[in-house]
Write an enzyme that holds these catalytic residues in place. Sequence first.
Site, short mmCIF file in Angstrom:
data_model
loop_
_atom_site.label_atom_id
_atom_site.label_comp_id
_atom_site.label_asym_id
_atom_site.label_seq_id
_atom_site.Cartn_x
_atom_site.Cartn_y
_atom_site.Cartn_z
N SER A 84 -26.59 -1.82 -22.54
CA SER A 84 -24.70 -2.41 -22.64
C SER A 84 -24.59 -1.90 -21.30
O SER A 84 -23.06 -2.12 -21.00
CB SER A 84 -24.07 -1.03 -23.30
OG SER A 84 -24.26 -0.62 -24.52
N THR A 186 -21.45 1.74 -21.81
CA THR A 186 -21.02 1.73 -20.42
C THR A 186 -21.29 2.61 -19.45
O THR A 186 -19.76 3.62 -20.18
CB THR A 186 -19.72 1.37 -20.11
OG1 THR A 186 -19.67 -0.18 -21.35
CG2 THR A 186 -18.45 1.00 -19.89
N THR A 204 -20.47 -3.00 -16.78
CA THR A 204 -21.07 -2.83 -18.00
C THR A 204 -21.01 -5.00 -18.87
O THR A 204 -21.33 -5.57 -17.63
CB THR A 204 -19.45 -2.86 -19.23
OG1 THR A 204 -20.19 -2.66 -20.76
CG2 THR A 204 -18.77 -3.38 -19.40
N ARG A 214 -14.66 -13.60 -23.14
CA ARG A 214 -14.36 -12.44 -23.27
C ARG A 214 -15.17 -11.43 -21.97
O ARG A 214 -16.13 -11.06 -21.68
CB ARG A 214 -15.42 -11.98 -24.32
CG ARG A 214 -14.84 -10.41 -25.01
CD ARG A 214 -14.73 -9.31 -24.43
NE ARG A 214 -14.96 -8.26 -24.96
CZ ARG A 214 -14.97 -7.00 -24.31
NH1 ARG A 214 -15.71 -6.72 -23.47
NH2 ARG A 214 -14.50 -5.51 -25.02
N GLY A 216 -13.85 -8.11 -20.89
CA GLY A 216 -12.99 -6.60 -21.24
C GLY A 216 -12.12 -5.69 -19.73
O GLY A 216 -11.80 -5.98 -19.39
N ASP A 217 -11.72 -4.13 -20.58
CA ASP A 217 -10.99 -3.98 -19.68
C ASP A 217 -12.33 -2.76 -18.51
O ASP A 217 -11.63 -2.86 -17.68
CB ASP A 217 -11.35 -2.01 -20.58
CG ASP A 217 -11.81 -1.96 -21.18
OD1 ASP A 217 -13.56 -1.89 -21.78
OD2 ASP A 217 -12.05 0.40 -20.66
N THR A 237 -15.34 4.02 -21.50
CA THR A 237 -15.65 3.36 -21.95
C THR A 237 -15.64 2.76 -23.31
O THR A 237 -14.37 3.64 -24.49
CB THR A 237 -17.16 4.38 -22.38
OG1 THR A 237 -17.73 3.69 -22.97
CG2 THR A 237 -16.93 6.17 -23.23
N GLY A 238 -15.89 2.50 -24.64
CA GLY A 238 -15.57 1.67 -25.92
C GLY A 238 -14.50 1.02 -25.90
O GLY A 238 -14.46 0.00 -25.21
N GLY A 240 -12.87 -2.26 -25.24
CA GLY A 240 -12.41 -2.81 -24.27
C GLY A 240 -10.59 -3.08 -24.42
O GLY A 240 -10.17 -3.27 -24.17
N1 ASP Z 1 -15.77 -0.97 -22.32
C1 ASP Z 1 -16.44 -2.31 -22.28
C2 ASP Z 1 -15.94 -3.30 -22.72
O1 ASP Z 1 -15.49 -3.44 -23.99
C3 ASP Z 1 -17.99 -1.41 -23.76
C4 ASP Z 1 -18.53 -0.32 -23.55
O2 ASP Z 1 -17.42 1.10 -23.33
O3 ASP Z 1 -19.19 0.02 -24.31
O4 ASP Z 1 -16.31 -4.38 -22.72
#
Ligand code: ASP
Length: 327
Positions: A84, A186, A204, A214, A216-217, A237-238, A240
């Site tokens: 990741s 992440t 990440t 794309r 993410g956050d 994390t998670g 995004g």
């Molecule tokens: N937060 C990350 C994203 O959405 C993904 C992750 O935490 O694994 O890009």
Amino acid sequence: MKTRRQFLQNSLLGAMVAGSGDLWAKTAGFFERPEKGALPVVIATWDNREATAAAWQILSNGGRALDAVEAGARIPEADPDDTSVGYGGFPDRDGHVTLDACIMDEFGNAGSVGFLEHIMHPISVARRVMEKTPHVMLAGEGALQFALSEGFQKENMLTETARKAWEEWKVKSEYKPVINIERHDTIGIVAMDARQRIAGACTTSGMAFKMRGRIGDSPIIGAGMFADNEVGAAAATGLGELVLKTLGSFLIVEEMRRGKHPQKAAEEVIRRLARKYPKDAADNQIGYVVLDKRGRHGAYSLHPGFNYAIFQRDENIVKEAGSLFLK
Ligand code: ASP
């Protein structure tokens, strides 16, 4: 001609700016005295103990929090087994590994890169953006050009394992980014050094098999990470998209500014996003790690299974975070 009022205002402002370091040191020391033995401290999402150890190496030698979080973030970036983050990260649906990262220092300076390809250490490129450009964020081709001009090497980020996983995914090409089911690592890492300076980083390869382009956050200041030297820092994390829509890390820091303990601040923000986006929250994972100016910490997630690494008082441990939904 300046009026007397303008003159007074300007000289007052001048005095405040000139003396702000001192003023800050006094007020910070007065209002936010660290808890005994709480400094230095570093906390990272997931079992990233190797990252917290690398950060501790710097922190325990009197180093700067900014250097510590960068050193920590570089560990999973170079780890081919971490699917990741950085090298070895799962690619997008077209087979390209694209990377997002951000960093903030104790002065509130920020740097980030989004949709960056071919570079082993996006966190260090983010730091260069912060330190060497007038901008906060560079993305895609421009970010790559900047990295190369700074001496970073172009490398292949797609490992054999990640390529195979992508080939397997292509058989069904099912686009179901359910974070709870996939393994997501992440790294968000926040630290405070012995001089009470706070910094944070986040890096990440994003959601596995995401749409090309794309972002993410994780590279978005205030979403994937936010650090405010007066108050504290948080990292996510998670999923995004959900963190982005709620600017979670910023919100957590603001909750602490209003007086909440880091744990309560994380819980409040997780509850809030679950109220607002119940369906997304039910199906996906989000976790936060949080640190305040006193060296207290917190962590919380939507679903069970989120853990974090904390190095403090000479001890590097992994802890299970509490969660809103139970098993
Ligand atoms: N937060 C990350 C994203 O959405 C993904 C992750 O935490 O694994 O890009």
